[in-house]
Motif scaffolding. Structure first.
Motif, PDB file in Angstrom:
ATOM      1  N   PHE A   1     -29.650  73.346-121.461  1.00  0.00           N
ATOM      2  CA  PHE A   1     -28.245  73.303-121.854  1.00  0.00           C
ATOM      3  C   PHE A   1     -28.036  73.927-123.224  1.00  0.00           C
ATOM      4  O   PHE A   1     -26.954  74.342-123.573  1.00  0.00           O
TER       5      PHE A   1
ATOM      6  N   TYR B   1     -29.065  60.415-118.947  1.00  0.00           N
ATOM      7  CA  TYR B   1     -28.275  60.621-120.154  1.00  0.00           C
ATOM      8  C   TYR B   1     -28.183  59.332-120.972  1.00  0.00           C
ATOM      9  O   TYR B   1     -28.271  58.231-120.442  1.00  0.00           O
TER      10      TYR B   1
ATOM     11  N   ARG C   1     -24.038  59.112-117.086  1.00  0.00           N
ATOM     12  CA  ARG C   1     -23.154  60.151-116.542  1.00  0.00           C
ATOM     13  C   ARG C   1     -23.374  60.269-115.044  1.00  0.00           C
ATOM     14  O   ARG C   1     -23.890  61.251-114.560  1.00  0.00           O
TER      15      ARG C   1
ATOM     16  N   PHE D   1     -21.815  60.461-111.072  1.00  0.00           N
ATOM     17  CA  PHE D   1     -20.597  60.934-110.427  1.00  0.00           C
ATOM     18  C   PHE D   1     -19.833  59.681-110.053  1.00  0.00           C
ATOM     19  O   PHE D   1     -20.044  59.099-108.997  1.00  0.00           O
TER      20      PHE D   1
ATOM     21  N   LEU E   1     -17.954  58.896-106.667  1.00  0.00           N
ATOM     22  CA  LEU E   1     -18.649  59.117-105.406  1.00  0.00           C
ATOM     23  C   LEU E   1     -19.519  57.895-105.128  1.00  0.00           C
ATOM     24  O   LEU E   1     -19.819  57.111-106.023  1.00  0.00           O
TER      25      LEU E   1
ATOM     26  N   ILE F   1     -26.671  64.358-103.881  1.00  0.00           N
ATOM     27  CA  ILE F   1     -26.427  65.512-104.745  1.00  0.00           C
ATOM     28  C   ILE F   1     -27.701  65.852-105.517  1.00  0.00           C
ATOM     29  O   ILE F   1     -28.038  67.012-105.699  1.00  0.00           O
TER      30      ILE F   1
ATOM     31  N   HIS G   1     -29.907  68.098-103.697  1.00  0.00           N
ATOM     32  CA  HIS G   1     -29.325  69.398-103.368  1.00  0.00           C
ATOM     33  C   HIS G   1     -30.353  70.530-103.263  1.00  0.00           C
ATOM     34  O   HIS G   1     -30.336  71.279-102.287  1.00  0.00           O
TER      35      HIS G   1
ATOM     36  N   ARG H   1     -31.101  59.238-108.945  1.00  0.00           N
ATOM     37  CA  ARG H   1     -30.551  60.584-108.772  1.00  0.00           C
ATOM     38  C   ARG H   1     -31.493  61.625-109.371  1.00  0.00           C
ATOM     39  O   ARG H   1     -31.706  62.694-108.789  1.00  0.00           O
TER      40      ARG H   1
ATOM     41  N   ARG I   1     -20.776  68.639-101.165  1.00  0.00           N
ATOM     42  CA  ARG I   1     -21.308  67.728-102.182  1.00  0.00           C
ATOM     43  C   ARG I   1     -21.464  68.442-103.513  1.00  0.00           C
ATOM     44  O   ARG I   1     -21.182  67.875-104.569  1.00  0.00           O
ATOM     45  N   ALA I   2     -21.923  69.710-103.448  1.00  0.00           N
ATOM     46  CA  ALA I   2     -22.065  70.475-104.697  1.00  0.00           C
ATOM     47  C   ALA I   2     -20.705  70.641-105.359  1.00  0.00           C
ATOM     48  O   ALA I   2     -20.574  70.482-106.580  1.00  0.00           O
TER      49      ALA I   2
ATOM     50  N   MET J   1     -18.103  68.669-105.110  1.00  0.00           N
ATOM     51  CA  MET J   1     -17.645  67.405-105.687  1.00  0.00           C
ATOM     52  C   MET J   1     -18.416  67.067-106.951  1.00  0.00           C
ATOM     53  O   MET J   1     -17.867  66.500-107.890  1.00  0.00           O
ATOM     54  N   ALA J   2     -19.697  67.430-106.957  1.00  0.00           N
ATOM     55  CA  ALA J   2     -20.482  67.194-108.171  1.00  0.00           C
ATOM     56  C   ALA J   2     -19.901  67.980-109.332  1.00  0.00           C
ATOM     57  O   ALA J   2     -19.747  67.459-110.442  1.00  0.00           O
TER      58      ALA J   2
ATOM     59  N   ARG K   1     -16.844  68.982-109.600  1.00  0.00           N
ATOM     60  CA  ARG K   1     -15.558  68.382-109.935  1.00  0.00           C
ATOM     61  C   ARG K   1     -15.743  67.181-110.848  1.00  0.00           C
ATOM     62  O   ARG K   1     -15.031  67.002-111.828  1.00  0.00           O
ATOM     63  N   GLU K   2     -16.747  66.368-110.545  1.00  0.00           N
ATOM     64  CA  GLU K   2     -16.924  65.127-111.308  1.00  0.00           C
ATOM     65  C   GLU K   2     -17.533  65.400-112.682  1.00  0.00           C
ATOM     66  O   GLU K   2     -17.140  64.783-113.665  1.00  0.00           O
ATOM     67  N   ASP K   3     -18.537  66.243-112.749  1.00  0.00           N
ATOM     68  CA  ASP K   3     -19.201  66.489-114.032  1.00  0.00           C
ATOM     69  C   ASP K   3     -20.027  67.764-113.907  1.00  0.00           C
ATOM     70  O   ASP K   3     -21.108  67.764-113.316  1.00  0.00           O
TER      71      ASP K   3
ATOM     72  N   ASP L   1     -21.706  69.634-116.073  1.00  0.00           N
ATOM     73  CA  ASP L   1     -23.030  69.682-116.708  1.00  0.00           C
ATOM     74  C   ASP L   1     -24.070  68.987-115.860  1.00  0.00           C
ATOM     75  O   ASP L   1     -25.153  69.518-115.615  1.00  0.00           O
ATOM     76  N   VAL L   2     -23.739  67.786-115.432  1.00  0.00           N
ATOM     77  CA  VAL L   2     -24.704  67.020-114.648  1.00  0.00           C
ATOM     78  C   VAL L   2     -24.991  67.742-113.339  1.00  0.00           C
ATOM     79  O   VAL L   2     -26.136  67.798-112.883  1.00  0.00           O
ATOM     80  N   ALA L   3     -23.948  68.327-112.746  1.00  0.00           N
ATOM     81  CA  ALA L   3     -24.159  69.065-111.501  1.00  0.00           C
ATOM     82  C   ALA L   3     -25.202  70.150-111.705  1.00  0.00           C
ATOM     83  O   ALA L   3     -26.091  70.340-110.881  1.00  0.00           O
TER      84      ALA L   3
END
Lengths: 275, 555
Positions: free
Chosen positions: A51, A83, A87, A89, A92, A100, A103, A163, B406-407, B409-410, B412-414, B416-418
């Protein structure tokens, strides 16, 4: 050597957040990074996960340089993180959160998704199975369809780890996993982190303020202060190091207060906004 | 007391505003019940009801009701004063609507006199009192009463629309010849609108008392039946609906298609695209350029041009997406807003006039030909649009329930975390942009062929705003929400011509009300929740039968 940082420097304007940092993380160890607030611990995490790009120096995973790669590329190489402030989601479900994370390991194309090919069904079923297995491992079984936001604090922390594990990482970065936890939850977290190393062969890099946790589980401790490494070694060695005590308690304190160094930094176990 | 005066004054200001912008005068043409109640009175009465309700809310003793009556009285007085001012002073330079006829309406044709004052005060106080009374009814009952009143008003308003559809004897009974509902008709509609929800909630209570939650099997069967009913309704629609309704349905359908497309971008991936009209325009103009003999560049048939038009839109979606994907939130919104305007200005420009027709637009766009048939009536286009919407819906569902969804929505939600989860945000966002664009483009291409011409004015910013607004209204991210939103935001105003002029006023009011009372939208995304509940229920059932089987084995 799983992770190696070579002379990593990161500046924000005039502030040097990391200066010439060398760090080596051995495979299957729990390695803690400690230091006062603003010492550059989280900045280091952000550099490792892509990042932030270090101004100088490089970071290697398995002797392969990963500096300059995108965060998602680094994640696919096997580095997962949690984090300091949770953090998830938040809107969801628990299961979707973990899915996710899976993924990169679910392989099918857009066409498979549209026609729901056998490949789609097979991959989705396998992913769901793996996700449920992970949730069971972390003691979240039965909460698959709860919206993440509605979980208790401790469960949210655990879900964040689930996760991260879903990425099937080799290196897990935990940023203050026990922040804001009561002693019972902290105890559970300590057990969990140990199990991750012993049962899953995971390498764990840990930022932690709670000295009891650090001294309890670390194989190696690195101490940062103002972006520089001031000490490194086994927990007991670091604990006795006058430089460390000075960094935490200020100059002059090192002369006679060494014995309480282990307890004193506990003041910092409050969840702080930045470090 | 102070509370009552405050709300009364606020209500008065709103009433003055509505009167002076001409809303009251315009709505006075529309008879709602027989020849006694016009829509403008209904609006004013509803306002007083609301004032009374707000005054009495959260006040649990009789002072609340008294306050509500007082607040209503104040509004009545304000209306009379307005009538007085309008008759005495000529305000027509500033307010066109401030005419003597407004005063006539406000005073029930009695002139500005003592009796009209008395009537207004009485009506104000009584209505305020009723509004206060509504606050006393428990929540479920209140919802039913308010819903029933709105349904009655709506049925009265839709008289001209229902006219050709309903059988004549029913029409003769329900509606009065002069306009609006007949008195018995109104009573029956109101009665039904109250009785049906009451019975339903009663049934549900009974069932819950008997055996808790409904088993998954019953729910699934019921959903299947509902779906079949929906299909029959949509497929048979043009057969019983007449030309006008089909026309409206076509437009609603085009907006639904656009809504589905934007829902992928905004609802699933959380990217606020305020220039969505660009894709609609590109689809329409592609269709025009490819088929119209006027420009002479190409003269393809409809069916060849359609996939090309969609492909062009997808390509442009990626093109527009690439530079703006690094932006977030507000910046993305502004940048896409710019793109929407750029596209409109390009097609309007003299520079591209030889290719795109300039301000006059393009006409003689191809009609679809199916064997010996030429599709050129709205009723026939309806089916094309229906298929388009079905396709869009299908794609949305399939993508939503996959790793791709799902990607999104991830992200959409955040975001950076996605990324930290290994999701490539560039490909994921581009995919959302491209799929969303394809639906906008399809909608545009169908639109161009339907109206047989394109002009730049059809692609104004208002289209983008409409699509975003219908998503918000229906519930962002919810597919049925798109349907409901399009019906409410595009369908209703088409049907109620008086609203046309005050569309934006009503939009604003409705959106504000939505934010306060239903922030999640009219039909929020809950199918997913229900599916999850069903899955859990199934798991429980299998577990139970498993236990039973095991115990039987033991015996």
């Amino acid at each position: 050597m799983l992770l190696e940082a070579r002379k990593v420097t990161k500046r924000f304007g005039g502030v040097v957040a990391l200066s010439d940092l060398d760090l080596q993380v051995e495979e299957q160890t729990i390695h803690s990074i400690i230091g006062p607030n603003g010492a550059g611990k989280t900045t280091f995490f952000n550099c490792v996960t892509g990042f932030l790009v270090p101004d100088e120096g490089e970071i290697l995973l398995d002797s392969q340089p990963i500096t300059g790669l995108r965060p998602d590329q680094i994640a696919r190489l096997g580095i997962a993180r949690t984090y300091q402030t949770i953090r998830l989601f938040r809107f969801l479900t628990v299961l979707d959160n973990v899915l996710i994370g899976l993924h990169p390991h679910v392989h099918y194309g857009i066409l498979d998704a549209v026609i729901r090919s056998r490949r789609y069904h097979r991959s989705e079923r396998a992913a769901a199975r793996e996700a449920r297995e992970l949730l069971r491992y972390l003691g979240l079984a039965g909460k698959e369809f709860v919206v993440a936001n509605n979980l208790s604090y401790g469960d949210q922390r655990r879900l964040e780890i689930a996760r991260a594990l879903a990425l099937r990482p080799r290196l897990l970065l935990l940023d203050e996993p026990t922040a804001g936890m009561n002693p019972y939850e902290t105890g559970q977290m300590i057990t969990l982190i140990r199990r991750l190393r012993d049962e899953r062969g995971m390498t764990i890099l840990l930022i932690e303020h709670d000295m009891k946790v650090v001294m309890n589980i670390s194989d190696l401790v690195t101490v940062l202060d103002f972006g520089e490494k001031i000490a490194e070694g086994k927990p007991a060695e670091v604990q006795a190091n006058p430089l460390v005590i000075e960094a935490y308690l200020g100059r002059g304190a090192a002369s006679g207060l060494g014995t309480i160094a282990a307890q004193a930094p506990r003041d910092e176990s409050m969840p702080n906004a930045s470090s | 007391m102070r509370r009552a005066l405050t709300f009364g004054l606020i209500g008065s200001i709103v009433a003055w505003h509505l009167s002076l912008v001409g809303l009251v005068a315009a709505f006075a043409e529309r008879w709602l019940i027989g020849q006694s109640l016009t829509f403008s009175y209904v609006v004013l009465l509803a306002l007083i009801l609301l004032v009374g309700y707000l005054t009495a809310r959260r006040v649990s003793d009789w002072t609340g009701l008294a306050g509500a009556a007082l607040a209503g009285l104040v509004v009545g007085l304000a209306l009379w004063i307005l009538a007085l001012i309008v008759t005495e002073v000529n305000l027509r330079d500033a307010f066109v609507a401030a005419s003597p006829s407004l005063a006539q309406i406000l005073t029930f044709d009695r002139g500005v006199s003592v009796p009209s004052l008395a009537i207004l005060l009485l009506i104000g106080a009584a209505t305020g009192l009723i509004g206060g009374g509504i606050a006393w009814i428990p929540a479920t009952g209140r919802r039913i009463v308010i819903g029933a009143l709105s349904v009655t008003v709506l049925v009265g308003l839709l008289r001209d629309v229902l006219g050709p559809v309903l059988p004549p004897f029913l029409m003769r009974f329900l509606f009065s010849p002069g306009g609006g509902l007949s008195l018995p008709g109104a009573v029956i509609v109101l009665g039904l609108a109250i009785a049906i929800p009451v019975m339903r909630s009663g049934l549900r209570m009974q069932r819950v008392r008997q055996k808790g939650v409904l088993p998954a099997r019953v729910l699934r069967r019921r959903r299947l039946a509902l779906r079949a009913l929906g299909v029959v309704f949509f497929v048979s629609f043009p057969l019983w609906a007449k030309l006008f309704l089909s026309n409206v349905a076509d437009f609603v359908g085009l907006y639904i298609l656009m809504g589905l497309g934007l829902n992928l971008v905004l609802g699933f991936a959380g990217l606020l695209d305020l220039g969505y009209v660009a894709f609609f325009a590109i689809g329409a103009y592609s269709m025009a350029v490819l088929t119209s003999p006027e420009l002479g560049a190409f003269t393809l048939g409809f069916w060849t041009a359609l996939p090309i038009a969609v492909a062009i839109t997808v390509f442009s979606g990626i093109l527009i997406g690439l530079p703006v994907l690094r932006m977030r939130g507000d910046y993305l919104a502004i940048a896409t807003l710019g793109f929407g305007e750029i596209v409109r200005l390009l097609v309007l420009s003299d520079w591209l006039k030889p290719h795109l027709g300039g301000a006059q637009g393009v006409t003689r766009i191809a009609r679809p030909v199916l064997g010996p048939f030429v599709i050129d009536r709205p009723q026939e286009y309806y089916y094309l649009i229906l298929i388009g919407c079905g396709l869009g819906w299908f794609l949305s569902v399939r993508l939503r329930d996959s790793r791709i969804g799902r990607a999104w929505m991830a992200i959409r939600e955040d975001e950076d975390v996605a990324q930290a989860m290994g999701i490539n945000r560039v490909t994921a966002k581009l995919l959302a942009f491209a799929t969303g664009a394809s639906m906008g483009g399809l909608s545009g291409a169908l639109f161009a062929s339907l109206v047989n011409s394109v002009i730049p004015q059809s692609f104004s910013l208002l289209v983008s705003i409409n699509v975003v607004a219908l998503l918000v209204l229906g519930g962002i991210g919810s597919l049925p929400g798109v349907l409901v939103g399009a019906l409410a935001l595009v369908g209703l105003p088409e049907l109620l011509r008086e609203f046309q002029e005050y569309r934006l006023l009503v939009y604003g009011a409705v959106l504000i009300a939505m934010m306060i009372f239903r922030p999640a939208g009219l039909w929020p995304e809950e199918t997913r929740v229900r599916e999850l509940e069903e899955a859990a229920e199934e798991a429980r059932e299998t577990a139970r039968t498993g236990v039973v089987a095991a115990s039987q084995d033991g015996v």
